[in-house]
Design an enzyme around this catalytic site. Structure first.
Site, PDB file in Angstrom:
ATOM      1  N   SER A 176       0.491  -1.418  -0.525  1.00  0.00           N
ATOM      2  CA  SER A 176       0.039  -0.126   0.252  1.00  0.00           C
ATOM      3  C   SER A 176       0.982   1.677  -0.102  1.00  0.00           C
ATOM      4  CB  SER A 176      -0.599  -0.374   1.849  1.00  0.00           C
ATOM      5  OG  SER A 176      -1.721  -0.761   1.201  1.00  0.00           O
TER       6      SER A 176
ATOM      7  N   HIS B 294      -5.005  -1.608  -6.176  1.00  0.00           N
ATOM      8  CA  HIS B 294      -4.059  -1.869  -6.658  1.00  0.00           C
ATOM      9  C   HIS B 294      -4.022  -2.752  -8.389  1.00  0.00           C
ATOM     10  CE1 HIS B 294      -2.103  -2.040  -2.562  1.00  0.00           C
ATOM     11  NE2 HIS B 294      -1.195  -3.123  -2.699  1.00  0.00           N
TER      12      HIS B 294
ATOM     13  N   THR C 109      -1.120 -10.764  -2.525  1.00  0.00           N
ATOM     14  CA  THR C 109      -2.580 -11.693  -2.448  1.00  0.00           C
ATOM     15  C   THR C 109      -2.700 -11.162  -0.589  1.00  0.00           C
ATOM     16  OG1 THR C 109      -2.701 -13.010  -3.915  1.00  0.00           O
ATOM     17  CG2 THR C 109      -3.941 -13.636  -2.273  1.00  0.00           C
TER      18      THR C 109
ATOM     19  N   GLU D 121      -6.304  -2.812  14.525  1.00  0.00           N
ATOM     20  CA  GLU D 121      -5.902  -3.585  15.721  1.00  0.00           C
ATOM     21  C   GLU D 121      -6.795  -2.470  16.436  1.00  0.00           C
ATOM     22  OE1 GLU D 121      -3.329  -3.695  13.338  1.00  0.00           O
ATOM     23  OE2 GLU D 121      -3.497  -2.046  14.223  1.00  0.00           O
TER      24      GLU D 121
ATOM     25  N   SER E 160       0.532  -8.267   6.337  1.00  0.00           N
ATOM     26  CA  SER E 160       1.260  -8.669   5.756  1.00  0.00           C
ATOM     27  C   SER E 160       2.640  -9.278   5.972  1.00  0.00           C
ATOM     28  CB  SER E 160       1.525  -7.970   4.141  1.00  0.00           C
ATOM     29  OG  SER E 160       2.024  -6.981   4.278  1.00  0.00           O
TER      30      SER E 160
ATOM     31  N   ASN F 134       0.424   5.721   9.186  1.00  0.00           N
ATOM     32  CA  ASN F 134      -0.555   6.072   9.594  1.00  0.00           C
ATOM     33  C   ASN F 134       0.193   6.119  11.069  1.00  0.00           C
ATOM     34  OD1 ASN F 134      -1.793   3.183   9.378  1.00  0.00           O
ATOM     35  ND2 ASN F 134      -2.177   3.347  10.520  1.00  0.00           N
TER      36      ASN F 134
HETATM   37  N1  LIG Z   1      -2.336  -3.739  11.266  1.00  0.00           N
HETATM   38  C1  LIG Z   1      -2.289  -2.444  10.416  1.00  0.00           C
HETATM   39  N2  LIG Z   1      -2.415  -2.675   9.396  1.00  0.00           N
HETATM   40  C2  LIG Z   1      -2.198  -1.080   8.880  1.00  0.00           C
HETATM   41  N3  LIG Z   1      -2.208  -0.920   7.151  1.00  0.00           N
HETATM   42  C3  LIG Z   1      -2.103   0.813   7.145  1.00  0.00           C
HETATM   43  I1  LIG Z   1      -1.366   1.352   5.489  1.00  0.00           I
HETATM   44  N4  LIG Z   1      -2.414   0.505   8.764  1.00  0.00           N
HETATM   45  C4  LIG Z   1      -2.425  -0.291   9.147  1.00  0.00           C
HETATM   46  C5  LIG Z   1      -2.265  -0.586  11.015  1.00  0.00           C
HETATM   47  O1  LIG Z   1      -2.414   0.237  11.171  1.00  0.00           O
HETATM   48  N5  LIG Z   1      -2.579  -1.697  10.813  1.00  0.00           N
END
Ligand SMILES: Nc1nc2[nH]c(I)nc2c(=O)[nH]1
Length: 265
Positions: A34, A66, A87, A187, A206, A229
C-alpha cells in the site's frame, strides 16, 4: 489427477512468465505494498508487463488501488520482477496463495526480494510517509506457509547486509520490528499496547508469511515499511484507508529513489 503442490504451481508460473516476458531469468523481486505503487514508476525501464491472472496460481487483485500486474523491469544491470499487487491473508484464499508470488519469483531465478508494505507506526517520530527498515518480525497470524516437519531457521530473516546497504544510501533510515495481524480490521488500542509490550514497532497485515516463504526458498530478504498512519489509539483519531494511500503517494519519490539506488547494488 491431484492438484499440483504450491511449489510445482510456482514452477509452472515461472515457466509461463518466461514465455510471456521473453526473459529467461530474473535477479531480484519487489513486492509493492500500500502506497508504494507510485515508486514503481521510478525503478527503471519496463521490459514487459503482464496480468497476474495470466500466470497459473494467481487470482485477480482484490485491493482497490492495486493493479493486478507484474512487471519485468531493467534496474541497472539487474532484471527485477515487480509485483504491483499482492494477495493478503485477509482475502481468505489461503496461505499458499499469499506466498505464491514469492515462490514464483524464486522459481524465476530471483535470489533476493524486497518486501514493502504500508503499516501503522508505534513511534511518535514516524510521521505518515516515513520509511522504516524491518529488522525482524512477529507473526501474529498463527499460521505458516510451510507445511510439515521442515524446521526453517529465521535468524537474520531481514538481511542485515541489505539493511546496511540501505543505510549507506539513506543514513536517516530507522529500523523496527514488524507485527503482522490477520486483519482486515485494524487493531484496537489495547492490541497496539500489546504490540508495544512484546517489542513491536510496526503493525500491518502482510509481509511476515511472505518473508518465511522467501527464506524457505533461500532468498535474501529486505523488508521496508512505509508508515502511513500512527497505530490505533496513538492519535485519538479513527484510522481510515484514504489517509493511507495519500501518505504513500506523498512518500513515493523518496521510496522510488531508495529502491532505485538499492536494487542495483
Ligand atoms: N494492521 C494494520 N495494518 C495497516 N495497514 C496500514 I496502510 N495501516 C495499518 C495499521 O495501522 N494497522
Amino acid at each position: 489427477m491431484t492438484d499440483p503442490s504450491p511449489y510445482d504451481l510456482a514452477q509452472q508460473a515461472a515457466a509461463r512468465l518466461v514465455e510471456l516476458t521473453g526473459i529467461a531469468q530474473h535477479d531480484i523481486a519487489l513486492v509493492l505494498g500500500s502506497g508504494w505503487l507510485p515508486a514503481a514508476e521510478m525503478l527503471g525501464e519496463t521490459t514487459a508487463e503482464i496480468a497476474t491472472t495470466d500466470l497459473p496460481g494467481f487470482s485477480a487483485a482484490a485491493v482497490a488501488g492495486h493493479s493486478g500486474k507484474i512487471r519485468s523491469v531493467r534496474v541497472g544491470d539487474r532484471q527485477a520482477l515487480v509485483f504491483l499487487s499482492r494477495t493478503h491473508y485477509y482475502e481468505g484464499k489461503g496461505v499458499a496463495a499469499v506466498v505464491h508470488g514469492v515462490r514464483t519469483a524464486a522459481a524465476a531465478g530471483c535470489r533476493a526480494i524486497v518486501l514493502t508494505n504500508g503499516c501503522g507506526g508505534l513511534k511518535e517520530t514516524w510521521t505518515p510517509g516515513t520509511p522504516v527498515l524491518i529488522s525482524d518480525h512477529i507473526n501474529l497470524t498463527g499460521t505458516s506457509p510451510i507445511v510439515g516437519a521442515n524446521f526453517v531457521d529465521l535468524t537474520d530473516l531481514y538481511s542485515s547486509r541489505l539493511r546496511a546497504l540501505c543505510r549507506e544510501v539513506d543514513p536517516s533510515l530507522d529500523e523496527g520490528v514488524y507485527c503482522q495481524f490477520p486483519g482486515p480490521h485494524y487493531e484496537t488500542p489495547a492490541e497496539i499496547g500489546m504490540v508495544r509490550a512484546i517489542g513491536g514497532h510496526l503493525a500491518g497485515m502482510s509481509t511476515t508469511l511472505e518473508a518465511i516463504a522467501a527464506r524457505e526458498a533461500g532468498m535474501e530478504i529486505l523488508g521496508i515499511s512505509l508508515v502511513t498512519n500512527l497505530a490505533a489509539g496513538m492519535s485519538g483519531e479513527p484510522l481510515n484507508h484514504d489517509e493511507v494511500l495519500e501518505a504513500g503517494r506523498a512518500a513515493a519519490t523518496r521510496m522510488g529513489e531508495l529502491l532505485t539506488r538499492v536494487v542495483p547494488r
